[in-house]
Motif scaffolding. Structure first.
Motif, PDB file in Angstrom:
ATOM      1  N   LEU A  91       0.775  -0.936   0.041  1.00  0.00           N
ATOM      2  CA  LEU A  91      -0.040   0.054   0.003  1.00  0.00           C
ATOM      3  C   LEU A  91       0.945   1.244  -0.054  1.00  0.00           C
ATOM      4  CD1 LEU A  91      -2.686  -0.994   2.264  1.00  0.00           C
ATOM      5  CD2 LEU A  91      -2.821  -0.817   0.091  1.00  0.00           C
ATOM      6  N   MET A  92       1.992   1.076   0.839  1.00  0.00           N
ATOM      7  CA  MET A  92       3.051   2.337   0.700  1.00  0.00           C
ATOM      8  C   MET A  92       3.223   2.529  -0.915  1.00  0.00           C
ATOM      9  SD  MET A  92       5.233   1.974   3.854  1.00  0.00           S
ATOM     10  CE  MET A  92       4.830   2.449   5.584  1.00  0.00           C
ATOM     11  N   HIS A  93       3.716   1.580  -1.542  1.00  0.00           N
ATOM     12  CA  HIS A  93       4.020   1.747  -2.828  1.00  0.00           C
ATOM     13  C   HIS A  93       2.962   2.202  -3.759  1.00  0.00           C
ATOM     14  CE1 HIS A  93       8.357   1.021  -3.118  1.00  0.00           C
ATOM     15  NE2 HIS A  93       8.129  -0.397  -2.375  1.00  0.00           N
ATOM     16  N   LEU A  94       1.616   1.865  -3.416  1.00  0.00           N
ATOM     17  CA  LEU A  94       0.589   1.938  -4.450  1.00  0.00           C
ATOM     18  C   LEU A  94       0.238   3.474  -4.096  1.00  0.00           C
ATOM     19  CD1 LEU A  94      -1.931   0.735  -5.926  1.00  0.00           C
ATOM     20  CD2 LEU A  94      -3.109   0.742  -3.570  1.00  0.00           C
ATOM     21  N   ARG A  95       0.611   4.165  -2.849  1.00  0.00           N
ATOM     22  CA  ARG A  95       0.244   5.495  -2.768  1.00  0.00           C
ATOM     23  C   ARG A  95       1.214   6.355  -2.596  1.00  0.00           C
ATOM     24  NH1 ARG A  95      -2.946   2.957   2.675  1.00  0.00           N
ATOM     25  NH2 ARG A  95      -4.893   2.593   1.552  1.00  0.00           N
ATOM     26  N   GLY A  96       2.510   6.030  -2.880  1.00  0.00           N
ATOM     27  CA  GLY A  96       3.856   6.838  -2.641  1.00  0.00           C
ATOM     28  C   GLY A  96       4.094   7.425  -1.397  1.00  0.00           C
ATOM     29  N   GLU A  97       3.759   6.505  -0.367  1.00  0.00           N
ATOM     30  CA  GLU A  97       3.909   7.172   1.039  1.00  0.00           C
ATOM     31  C   GLU A  97       5.468   6.756   1.538  1.00  0.00           C
ATOM     32  OE1 GLU A  97       1.125   4.746   3.603  1.00  0.00           O
ATOM     33  OE2 GLU A  97      -0.430   5.586   2.643  1.00  0.00           O
ATOM     34  N   ASN A  98       6.290   7.800   1.297  1.00  0.00           N
ATOM     35  CA  ASN A  98       7.600   7.953   1.704  1.00  0.00           C
ATOM     36  C   ASN A  98       8.378   7.095   0.721  1.00  0.00           C
ATOM     37  OD1 ASN A  98       6.993  10.162   3.425  1.00  0.00           O
ATOM     38  ND2 ASN A  98       7.272   8.796   5.366  1.00  0.00           N
ATOM     39  N   VAL A  99       7.897   6.342  -0.154  1.00  0.00           N
ATOM     40  CA  VAL A  99       8.522   5.654  -1.026  1.00  0.00           C
ATOM     41  C   VAL A  99       8.100   5.979  -2.411  1.00  0.00           C
ATOM     42  CG1 VAL A  99       8.766   3.729   0.696  1.00  0.00           C
ATOM     43  CG2 VAL A  99       6.665   3.683  -0.869  1.00  0.00           C
ATOM     44  N   ARG A 100       8.728   5.182  -3.302  1.00  0.00           N
ATOM     45  CA  ARG A 100       8.512   5.363  -4.762  1.00  0.00           C
ATOM     46  C   ARG A 100       6.991   5.058  -4.952  1.00  0.00           C
ATOM     47  NH1 ARG A 100      11.952   2.116  -6.209  1.00  0.00           N
ATOM     48  NH2 ARG A 100      10.380   0.371  -6.787  1.00  0.00           N
ATOM     49  N   GLN A 101       6.445   5.563  -5.759  1.00  0.00           N
ATOM     50  CA  GLN A 101       5.143   5.090  -6.198  1.00  0.00           C
ATOM     51  C   GLN A 101       5.251   4.174  -7.502  1.00  0.00           C
ATOM     52  OE1 GLN A 101       1.885   7.345  -8.216  1.00  0.00           O
ATOM     53  NE2 GLN A 101       0.443   6.903  -6.590  1.00  0.00           N
ATOM     54  N   ASP A 102       5.005   2.774  -7.219  1.00  0.00           N
ATOM     55  CA  ASP A 102       5.238   1.978  -7.954  1.00  0.00           C
ATOM     56  C   ASP A 102       4.079   0.843  -8.032  1.00  0.00           C
ATOM     57  OD1 ASP A 102       6.161  -0.319  -9.348  1.00  0.00           O
ATOM     58  OD2 ASP A 102       8.098   0.053  -8.919  1.00  0.00           O
ATOM     59  N   PHE A 103       3.215   0.930  -8.990  1.00  0.00           N
ATOM     60  CA  PHE A 103       1.978   0.168  -9.089  1.00  0.00           C
ATOM     61  C   PHE A 103       2.410  -1.372  -9.238  1.00  0.00           C
ATOM     62  CE2 PHE A 103      -0.884   3.685 -10.718  1.00  0.00           C
ATOM     63  CZ  PHE A 103      -0.887   4.346  -9.448  1.00  0.00           C
ATOM     64  N   VAL A 104       3.326  -1.790  -9.829  1.00  0.00           N
ATOM     65  CA  VAL A 104       4.040  -3.064 -10.127  1.00  0.00           C
ATOM     66  C   VAL A 104       4.203  -3.721  -8.920  1.00  0.00           C
ATOM     67  CG1 VAL A 104       5.642  -4.572 -11.390  1.00  0.00           C
ATOM     68  CG2 VAL A 104       4.275  -2.912 -12.635  1.00  0.00           C
ATOM     69  N   ALA A 105       5.252  -2.902  -8.019  1.00  0.00           N
ATOM     70  CA  ALA A 105       5.693  -3.420  -7.097  1.00  0.00           C
ATOM     71  C   ALA A 105       4.679  -3.460  -5.797  1.00  0.00           C
ATOM     72  CB  ALA A 105       6.715  -2.324  -6.307  1.00  0.00           C
ATOM     73  N   ALA A 106       3.687  -2.675  -5.934  1.00  0.00           N
ATOM     74  CA  ALA A 106       2.764  -2.488  -4.893  1.00  0.00           C
ATOM     75  C   ALA A 106       1.699  -4.035  -5.265  1.00  0.00           C
ATOM     76  CB  ALA A 106       1.679  -1.412  -5.172  1.00  0.00           C
ATOM     77  N   ALA A 107       1.391  -4.190  -6.492  1.00  0.00           N
ATOM     78  CA  ALA A 107       0.585  -5.450  -6.792  1.00  0.00           C
ATOM     79  C   ALA A 107       1.571  -6.648  -6.314  1.00  0.00           C
ATOM     80  CB  ALA A 107       0.487  -5.303  -8.255  1.00  0.00           C
ATOM     81  N   GLU A 108       2.849  -6.815  -6.714  1.00  0.00           N
ATOM     82  CA  GLU A 108       3.444  -8.114  -6.260  1.00  0.00           C
ATOM     83  C   GLU A 108       3.491  -8.437  -4.822  1.00  0.00           C
ATOM     84  OE1 GLU A 108       8.229  -9.546  -6.762  1.00  0.00           O
ATOM     85  OE2 GLU A 108       7.589  -7.801  -7.489  1.00  0.00           O
ATOM     86  N   LEU A 109       3.576  -6.995  -4.007  1.00  0.00           N
ATOM     87  CA  LEU A 109       3.720  -7.161  -2.484  1.00  0.00           C
ATOM     88  C   LEU A 109       2.092  -7.709  -1.983  1.00  0.00           C
ATOM     89  CD1 LEU A 109       5.867  -4.037  -1.662  1.00  0.00           C
ATOM     90  CD2 LEU A 109       6.429  -6.567  -1.048  1.00  0.00           C
ATOM     91  N   ILE A 110       1.219  -7.198  -2.261  1.00  0.00           N
ATOM     92  CA  ILE A 110      -0.124  -7.015  -1.861  1.00  0.00           C
ATOM     93  C   ILE A 110      -0.531  -8.478  -2.231  1.00  0.00           C
ATOM     94  CG2 ILE A 110      -2.643  -6.436  -2.139  1.00  0.00           C
ATOM     95  CD1 ILE A 110      -1.272  -3.466  -2.451  1.00  0.00           C
ATOM     96  N   CYS A 111      -0.408  -8.919  -3.659  1.00  0.00           N
ATOM     97  CA  CYS A 111      -1.042 -10.178  -3.954  1.00  0.00           C
ATOM     98  C   CYS A 111       0.002 -11.395  -3.391  1.00  0.00           C
ATOM     99  CB  CYS A 111      -0.979 -10.445  -5.544  1.00  0.00           C
ATOM    100  SG  CYS A 111      -2.297  -9.383  -6.194  1.00  0.00           S
ATOM    101  N   LYS A 112       1.254 -11.072  -2.936  1.00  0.00           N
ATOM    102  CA  LYS A 112       1.908 -12.108  -2.322  1.00  0.00           C
ATOM    103  C   LYS A 112       1.210 -12.309  -0.863  1.00  0.00           C
ATOM    104  CE  LYS A 112       6.748 -13.381  -0.771  1.00  0.00           C
ATOM    105  NZ  LYS A 112       7.994 -13.113  -0.619  1.00  0.00           N
ATOM    106  N   SER A 113       0.900 -11.308  -0.290  1.00  0.00           N
ATOM    107  CA  SER A 113       0.292 -11.243   0.974  1.00  0.00           C
ATOM    108  C   SER A 113      -1.050 -11.966   0.935  1.00  0.00           C
ATOM    109  CB  SER A 113      -0.018  -9.953   1.462  1.00  0.00           C
ATOM    110  OG  SER A 113      -0.996  -9.846   2.587  1.00  0.00           O
ATOM    111  N   ALA A 114      -1.749 -11.704  -0.077  1.00  0.00           N
ATOM    112  CA  ALA A 114      -3.147 -12.459  -0.105  1.00  0.00           C
ATOM    113  C   ALA A 114      -2.865 -14.095  -0.264  1.00  0.00           C
ATOM    114  CB  ALA A 114      -3.710 -11.989  -1.563  1.00  0.00           C
ATOM    115  N   ASP A 115      -1.950 -14.304  -1.272  1.00  0.00           N
ATOM    116  CA  ASP A 115      -1.564 -15.934  -1.241  1.00  0.00           C
ATOM    117  C   ASP A 115      -1.165 -16.564  -0.059  1.00  0.00           C
ATOM    118  OD1 ASP A 115      -2.157 -15.673  -3.964  1.00  0.00           O
ATOM    119  OD2 ASP A 115      -0.432 -15.195  -4.630  1.00  0.00           O
TER     120      ASP A 115
END
Length: 283
Positions: free
Chosen positions: A109-133
């Motif tokens: 979510l930090m990467h999705l929103r750019g919260e003190n990190v680079r906004q990066d939708f690909v990285a966000a999806a990888e992290l979030i969906c890994k969490s989901a799995d």
């Protein structure tokens, strides 16, 4: 973009003067219970914030990634610490390395929103969906939203539907609403007005405003059930009472078309209606 959830929340209006570094160094208290997360959460509920931080930190030192996640949330939100997003982010990273699915979701979510990190939708999806799995409920809901929106990956409504199903099985109200919405629209699954009606009815019984509003629309339009202005008014009224942003306009428009007898019955039913459980904070 679809709404996303951080994960288990910690809230308090109390602030303590201890710094995150001091609490991380001072880990002398012993924890009788092996499950640091359960013990720490119990201490949080009692507003024993210093004890909770020590408990989570000890669990984290023993390799419990989820304990580290809760400690990071305390640091991020300023519960028992001065709020510090950067220290929290470092703790999330360390917790994710120790297997915390909740921390993976939060980092995503930090990467999705750019919260003190680079906004990066690909990285966000990888992290979030890994969490989901890994079975994280908020991650499953969020991953469903990413597949539905096509954020960081290709749009895939059927995959989104399957992630929402996983979260719904665990009781996630937002996921239940999304399954009902998608079933109503025929998105990622076969359209079925009757089934959508049943699904919204289940969630509306909890007092959820999104489900109440959708249920009102279904009764107004006669989707999977005969049209009923009285039922529609009842549910628009309840959704409006619970703050749905579109309910008041819909309620006023419907009220203008109804007889006095219909309005009396609808309002009598609204006064008598009672949620099975208090409305969830999740839409």
């Amino acid at each position: 973009m679809f709404p996303f959830y951080v994960g288990p929340s910690i809230s308090s209006h109390t602030r303590f003067g201890a710094t995150a570094g001091a609490l991380l160094i001072s880990l002398c208290a012993s924890v009788a219970q092996a499950d640091s997360v359960s013990e720490g959460k119990s201490q949080l509920e009692k507003q024993e914030f210093t004890k909770a931080a020590e408990t989570f930190a000890q669990g984290f030192d023993k390799g419990e990634g989820e304990a580290g996640f809760y400690l990071a949330r305390m640091v991020e939100l300023g519960v028992g610490f001065p709020a510090d997003q950067e220290k929290a982010r470092i703790l999330y990273l360390a917790s994710a390395e120790k297997g915390s699915a909740s921390a993976l979701n939060r980092l995503g979510l930090m990467h999705l929103r750019g919260e003190n990190v680079r906004q990066d939708f690909v990285a966000a999806a990888e992290l979030i969906c890994k969490s989901a799995d890994l079975g994280n409920v908020e991650g499953q809901f969020n991953c469903g939203g990413l597949f539905l929106d096509g954020t960081g990956q290709q749009v895939n409504a059927s995959t989104a539907f399957s992630y929402y199903q996983k979260a719904a099985v665990e009781g996630h109200v937002g996921a239940k609403n999304m399954l009902a919405i998608m079933t109503r629209q025929g998105t990622g699954t076969q359209a079925d007005g009757k089934k959508a009606l049943e699904m919204f009815t289940e969630v509306a019984a909890l007092g959820n405003p999104v489900a109440l509003f959708n249920l009102a629309q279904i009764y107004e339009n006669g989707e999977g059930t005969p049209s009923s202005p009285i039922d529609a008014h009842l549910y628009y009224n309840l959704a409006n009472e619970r703050g749905h942003p579109n309910a008041r306009t819909a309620l006023e428009a419907l009220t203008a078309t109804m007889t006095r007898e219909q309005l009396d019955e609808a309002q009598t039913r609204a006064r008598a209606w009672q949620a099975t459980v208090e409305a969830s904070s999740k839409p």
